[in-house]
Scaffold this active site. Structure first.
Site, PDB file in Angstrom:
ATOM      1  N   CYS A  61      33.998  43.888  40.074  1.00 33.24           N
ATOM      2  CA  CYS A  61      33.339  42.587  40.283  1.00 33.24           C
ATOM      3  C   CYS A  61      32.204  42.829  41.272  1.00 33.24           C
ATOM      4  O   CYS A  61      32.401  43.521  42.284  1.00 33.24           O
ATOM      5  CB  CYS A  61      34.350  41.589  40.851  1.00 33.24           C
ATOM      6  SG  CYS A  61      33.613  40.047  41.422  1.00 33.24           S
ATOM      7  N   CYS A  71      26.920  40.591  36.887  1.00 38.34           N
ATOM      8  CA  CYS A  71      28.249  39.995  36.955  1.00 38.34           C
ATOM      9  C   CYS A  71      29.111  40.628  35.862  1.00 38.34           C
ATOM     10  O   CYS A  71      28.749  40.567  34.681  1.00 38.34           O
ATOM     11  CB  CYS A  71      28.106  38.490  36.721  1.00 38.34           C
ATOM     12  SG  CYS A  71      29.658  37.592  36.617  1.00 38.34           S
TER      13      CYS A  71
HETATM   14  N1  DGL Z   1      30.417  38.687  40.494  1.00 36.87           N
HETATM   15  C1  DGL Z   1      31.260  38.272  39.408  1.00 36.87           C
HETATM   16  C2  DGL Z   1      31.746  39.498  38.649  1.00 36.87           C
HETATM   17  O1  DGL Z   1      31.150  40.548  38.776  1.00 36.87           O
HETATM   18  C3  DGL Z   1      32.298  37.352  39.938  1.00 36.87           C
HETATM   19  C4  DGL Z   1      32.979  36.575  38.874  1.00 36.87           C
HETATM   20  C5  DGL Z   1      33.506  35.269  39.314  1.00 36.87           C
HETATM   21  O2  DGL Z   1      32.710  34.399  39.662  1.00 36.87           O
HETATM   22  O3  DGL Z   1      34.739  35.086  39.225  1.00 36.87           O
HETATM   23  O4  DGL Z   1      32.698  39.466  37.904  1.00 36.87           O
END
Ligand code: DGL
Length: 261
Positions: free
Chosen positions: A183, A73
């Site tokens: 993301c 993430c």
């Molecule tokens: N997969 C997360 C990232 O890479 C998402 C973040 C979120 O939940 O806003 O930033």
């Protein structure tokens, strides 16, 4: 050799895009993945909140016997990985928007970055941009609302198309030739993104780089696995159905279940 699993976590199901790159490169490793969907999106939370959630996930994965943790993430990496590395002895791999790759390759010197508010406002992101993209104009756009739609299995909905069109407009107006997906949920949007941007614009995500870094760290620490039949375990504190739907896109057998964490 070490047959303990590699642990991974994300604010939800998006980090499975990173998991698939890791198991493709490292087919002899068990993995445990935590989808913290109950608390998604992380991107709209305060940095302190993101750190606490990252600590909670890390402790769970350590309790479950993981030998290494991949923070799948960008938002958690950019806000919390320094603290995690200070607090826990096991190795961590993080994911950051691939600014360096795009900045080195751009011809128009204009690069679009689509990421969460939490990532774009982090110190790590501004340090990385300052270091590698000084001579490049970054057109940074917060992908507000994209993660919740992906979490609700609405990847191909009209609402997603409308949001993406709005977010891409300032980038296209500025003649970007690279689009950085900052993301781990966003790689699932690539088919839709491709239909919305001209073919010459390259889309970069960090999945492969994270997998290579994971391999490198395993080797460095001498903790590679050698299992013949790897076990891919997934836990979500929300909806198992959406998690399974996204996992079915990949060609690996898996075990997914609900767990409170
Ligand atoms: N997969 C997360 C990232 O890479 C998402 C973040 C979120 O939940 O806003 O930033």
């Amino acid at each position: 050799m070490n047959t303990q699993p590699i642990g991974m976590f994300d604010s939800g199901i998006g980090g499975t895009s990173i998991w698939s790159e890791i198991v493709r490169l490292l087919p002899n490793e068990h993995t445990i993945y935590l989808a913290d969907s109950k608390y998604a999106p992380y991107g709209e939370r305060s940095s302190d909140d993101i750190v606490s959630l990252s600590i909670k996930n890390t402790e769970k994965l350590i309790q479950m016997g993981c030998k290494m943790i991949v923070v799948a993430c960008n938002t958690a990496t950019t806000n919390a990985i320094r603290i995690l590395r200070e607090q826990y002895a096991i190795p961590f791999v993080g994911i950051e928007p691939a600014i360096k790759t795009a900045a080195l390759a751009t011809k128009t010197k204009k690069v679009g970055v689509l990421a969460t508010k939490g990532t774009l406002s982090s110190k790590l992101f501004s340090d990385t941009s300052g270091r590698y993209a000084n001579d490049v104009e970054l057109i940074e756009v917060i992908g507000k609302g994209l993660v919740p739609l992906i979490e609700q299995d609405k990847i191909d909905d009209a609402a997603m198309r409308t949001l993406l069109q709005a977010y891409l407009t300032p980038m296209l107006e500025q003649d970007i030739d690279y689009l950085v997906l900052g993301c781990s949920h966003y790689p699932y949007l690539i088919p839709l993104l491709r239909s919305l941007i001209p073919a010459h614009i390259k889309i970069v995500d960090s999945g492969e780089a994270v997998a290579k870094q994971t391999e490198k760290l395993l080797r460095l620490h001498g903790i590679n696995g050698n299992v013949d039949a790897p076990n891919y375990q997934f836990f979500t504190n929300s909806n198992t159905e959406t998690l399974c739907k996204i996992l079915d896109r990949h060609q690996y057998p898996y075990n997914a279940q609900y767990m409170s964490f």
